[in-house]
Write a protein that holds these residues in place. Structure first.
Motif, PDB file in Angstrom:
ATOM      1  N   SER A   1      33.510  44.952  42.314  1.00 34.58           N
ATOM      2  CA  SER A   1      34.964  44.796  42.172  1.00 34.58           C
ATOM      3  C   SER A   1      35.396  43.378  42.518  1.00 34.58           C
ATOM      4  O   SER A   1      36.275  42.802  41.856  1.00 34.58           O
ATOM      5  CB  SER A   1      35.687  45.809  43.062  1.00 34.58           C
ATOM      6  OG  SER A   1      35.453  47.130  42.620  1.00 34.58           O
ATOM      7  N   LYS A   2      34.781  42.806  43.548  1.00 35.14           N
ATOM      8  CA  LYS A   2      35.071  41.417  43.928  1.00 35.14           C
ATOM      9  C   LYS A   2      34.710  40.470  42.788  1.00 35.14           C
ATOM     10  O   LYS A   2      35.461  39.540  42.466  1.00 35.14           O
ATOM     11  CB  LYS A   2      34.272  41.033  45.178  1.00 35.14           C
ATOM     12  CG  LYS A   2      34.904  41.428  46.490  1.00 35.14           C
ATOM     13  CD  LYS A   2      35.943  40.396  46.923  1.00 35.14           C
ATOM     14  CE  LYS A   2      36.449  40.660  48.318  1.00 35.14           C
ATOM     15  NZ  LYS A   2      37.547  39.726  48.693  1.00 35.14           N
ATOM     16  N   LEU A   3      33.544  40.694  42.176  1.00 36.73           N
ATOM     17  CA  LEU A   3      33.101  39.842  41.083  1.00 36.73           C
ATOM     18  C   LEU A   3      34.075  39.901  39.913  1.00 36.73           C
ATOM     19  O   LEU A   3      34.380  38.874  39.292  1.00 36.73           O
ATOM     20  CB  LEU A   3      31.702  40.270  40.619  1.00 36.73           C
ATOM     21  CG  LEU A   3      30.540  39.931  41.550  1.00 36.73           C
ATOM     22  CD1 LEU A   3      29.255  40.575  41.053  1.00 36.73           C
ATOM     23  CD2 LEU A   3      30.356  38.424  41.657  1.00 36.73           C
ATOM     24  N   ILE A   4      34.562  41.076  39.604  1.00 34.91           N
ATOM     25  CA  ILE A   4      35.520  41.233  38.500  1.00 34.91           C
ATOM     26  C   ILE A   4      36.832  40.529  38.833  1.00 34.91           C
ATOM     27  O   ILE A   4      37.414  39.830  37.988  1.00 34.91           O
ATOM     28  CB  ILE A   4      35.742  42.725  38.191  1.00 34.91           C
ATOM     29  CG1 ILE A   4      34.454  43.345  37.620  1.00 34.91           C
ATOM     30  CG2 ILE A   4      36.907  42.907  37.204  1.00 34.91           C
ATOM     31  CD1 ILE A   4      34.481  44.853  37.493  1.00 34.91           C
ATOM     32  N   ASP A   5      37.308  40.689  40.062  1.00 30.55           N
ATOM     33  CA  ASP A   5      38.549  40.006  40.477  1.00 30.55           C
ATOM     34  C   ASP A   5      38.393  38.489  40.393  1.00 30.55           C
ATOM     35  O   ASP A   5      39.301  37.786  39.929  1.00 30.55           O
ATOM     36  CB  ASP A   5      38.914  40.417  41.908  1.00 30.55           C
ATOM     37  CG  ASP A   5      39.392  41.858  42.001  1.00 30.55           C
ATOM     38  OD1 ASP A   5      39.760  42.422  40.949  1.00 30.55           O
ATOM     39  OD2 ASP A   5      39.393  42.413  43.118  1.00 30.55           O
ATOM     40  N   ILE A   6      37.250  37.976  40.846  1.00 28.68           N
ATOM     41  CA  ILE A   6      36.992  36.533  40.808  1.00 28.68           C
ATOM     42  C   ILE A   6      36.969  36.037  39.362  1.00 28.68           C
ATOM     43  O   ILE A   6      37.529  34.992  39.035  1.00 28.68           O
ATOM     44  CB  ILE A   6      35.653  36.210  41.516  1.00 28.68           C
ATOM     45  CG1 ILE A   6      35.778  36.439  43.026  1.00 28.68           C
ATOM     46  CG2 ILE A   6      35.219  34.766  41.239  1.00 28.68           C
ATOM     47  CD1 ILE A   6      34.454  36.438  43.765  1.00 28.68           C
ATOM     48  N   ALA A   7      36.306  36.803  38.488  1.00 30.35           N
ATOM     49  CA  ALA A   7      36.207  36.421  37.072  1.00 30.35           C
ATOM     50  C   ALA A   7      37.579  36.344  36.409  1.00 30.35           C
ATOM     51  O   ALA A   7      37.889  35.401  35.676  1.00 30.35           O
ATOM     52  CB  ALA A   7      35.317  37.412  36.335  1.00 30.35           C
ATOM     53  N   LYS A   8      38.407  37.332  36.669  1.00 27.36           N
ATOM     54  CA  LYS A   8      39.742  37.353  36.071  1.00 27.36           C
ATOM     55  C   LYS A   8      40.614  36.222  36.598  1.00 27.36           C
ATOM     56  O   LYS A   8      41.350  35.585  35.851  1.00 27.36           O
ATOM     57  CB  LYS A   8      40.399  38.709  36.334  1.00 27.36           C
ATOM     58  CG  LYS A   8      39.780  39.851  35.538  1.00 27.36           C
ATOM     59  CD  LYS A   8      40.107  41.209  36.108  1.00 27.36           C
ATOM     60  CE  LYS A   8      41.591  41.437  36.254  1.00 27.36           C
ATOM     61  NZ  LYS A   8      41.882  42.734  36.905  1.00 27.36           N
TER      62      LYS A   8
END
Length: 387
Positions: A347-354
């Motif tokens: 979830s952190k990775l997705i938030d960072i990507a966005k």
């Protein structure tokens, strides 16, 4: 409220294809399904993309049958995934984010990242430049040295140049790296997972090792072993604005080098890759390794999660060995002490990507000029228009 549609991309036209499948399946198993609508996207060994729910099953890959799945592709300029229906590709859905689980060439090296960036799809890895530099061991080490960060002594060669000047190159490697006094490691410039890597000490072993590495890459790196080294891994999660530094891992050292088969095939459990009696380092050295990790993460303009591998010599000298911009299992196991399990890490990775994509879109991508107008007016007398 409709869930965000997230692709988990894995496989790839790479020697690390099978390890990528494992990372992809682990990610699919642990991603937050209550938060995201998740779809697997598999890239075959031939580089073709396939879509289908059964791609989440491990058994699918034992005897992969392309006829059971739809081919997929992207179209630069929009965020849609396209599926082949008959002889044409049609829009399936708009992608909110892509979690990249590919290792090695054609996935970790910036090529897949470039495709997704052309589509303006947020992706969880480093950007194109950062990915490609981290992947290429030769250029990576040049950047490290340019920034005053110690890395093992090495020589790089192309297999073409080497075999055209074999005796001269062997003499040079022996002289510069002290081959007969120390071991060295021969590696393809753009591979991981111990594939194509050999440990050698004699001229005969070196020649064979270069031949093996040359089967996987045109460019080869020969690296001096660090005597009595302790291997230490540290991961960093974040982007240019903030970083979370992981705990340290003590896997088996390069003096106990593991081949690909020993790493992934022979051992029964992941814990088999740990030293039974690990020689831990003092807190001062451990803290220094974490500081270097954070600094290097920023120097290489990394984002997402990156595992950085170190070698510490018997006198406490710290050598940075490699950066892995898409580490196996996304290095989730290193962040347990930071309160992040695998689900939270994804979830952190997705938030960072966005967030990274939103910041990028704030930049200007056009500039209104009169260059074409002026070029048109003068085209009759312009030398470039003359036949």
């Amino acid at each position: 409220m409709e869930k965000e549609k997230v692709l988990v991309i894995f496989g790839g036209k790479s020697a690390e294809h099978d390890i990528s499948i494992i990372t992809g399946l682990q990610t699919l198993k642990n991603i937050d399904r209550e938060k995201y609508d998740v779809f697997p996207l598999y890239i075959s060994r031939a580089g073709e993309m396939y879509f289908g729910r059964k791609l989440e099953n491990f058994e699918t890959y034992i005897n992969f049958n392309v006829k059971k799945f739809k081919k997929a592709t992207f179209c630069p300029g929009n965020k849609f995934l396209y599926l082949q229906i008959g002889k044409t590709f049609v829009k399936k859905f708009e992608v909110s984010c892509a979690v990249i689980c590919c290792h090695g060439l054609n996935g970790e090296d910036g090529t897949l990242q470039g495709l997704l960036e052309l589509c303006e799809i947020p992706q969880t890895s480093c950007n194109v430049m950062s990915s490609s530099i981290c992947m290429d061991k030769i250029i990576m080490k040049d950047v490290l040295r340019a920034n005053g960060i110690q890395t093992p002594r090495s020589i790089s060669v192309s297999k073409t140049d080497f075999f055209l000047n074999e005796n001269y190159m062997l003499d040079k490697i022996e002289d510069e790296l002290g081959l007969f006094e120390n071991f060295c490691f021969v590696k393809p410039a753009n591979l991981g997972s111990s594939i194509g890597i050999s440990k050698c000490k004699t001229r005969e072993e070196l020649l064979e090792a270069i031949d093996i590495a040359g089967e996987y890459d045109e460019r080869i790196i020969i690296e001096q072993a660090v005597e009595d080294a302790t291997e230490v891994n540290c991961a960093v999660l974040g982007n240019s604005d903030y970083q979370i530094i992981s705990s340290l891992e003590y896997p088996k050292s390069w003096s106990s080098f593991l081949s690909f088969e020993e790493k992934y095939i022979s051992r029964k459990e992941a814990s088999d890759n740990k030293e039974v009696k690990t020689k831990k380092l003092n807190q001062k050295i451990e803290k220094k390794i974490q500081e270097i990790s954070k600094n290097v993460f920023k120097i290489f303009d990394c984002s997402g999660v990156v595992r950085i591998d170190f070698l510490v010599g018997k006198n406490g000298e710290i050598f940075l060995n490699e950066l892995n911009s898409i580490p196996g299992s996304l290095a989730f196991y290193l962040f347990k002490n930071q309160g992040l399990d695998f689900k939270k890490l994804i979830s952190k990775l997705i938030d960072i990507a966005k967030r990274k994509q939103n910041e990028k879109l704030k930049n200007k991508f056009s500039y209104q000029s009169r260059a074409l107008e002026n070029f048109g007016k003068g085209s009759k007398n312009n030398k470039y228009s003359q036949k």
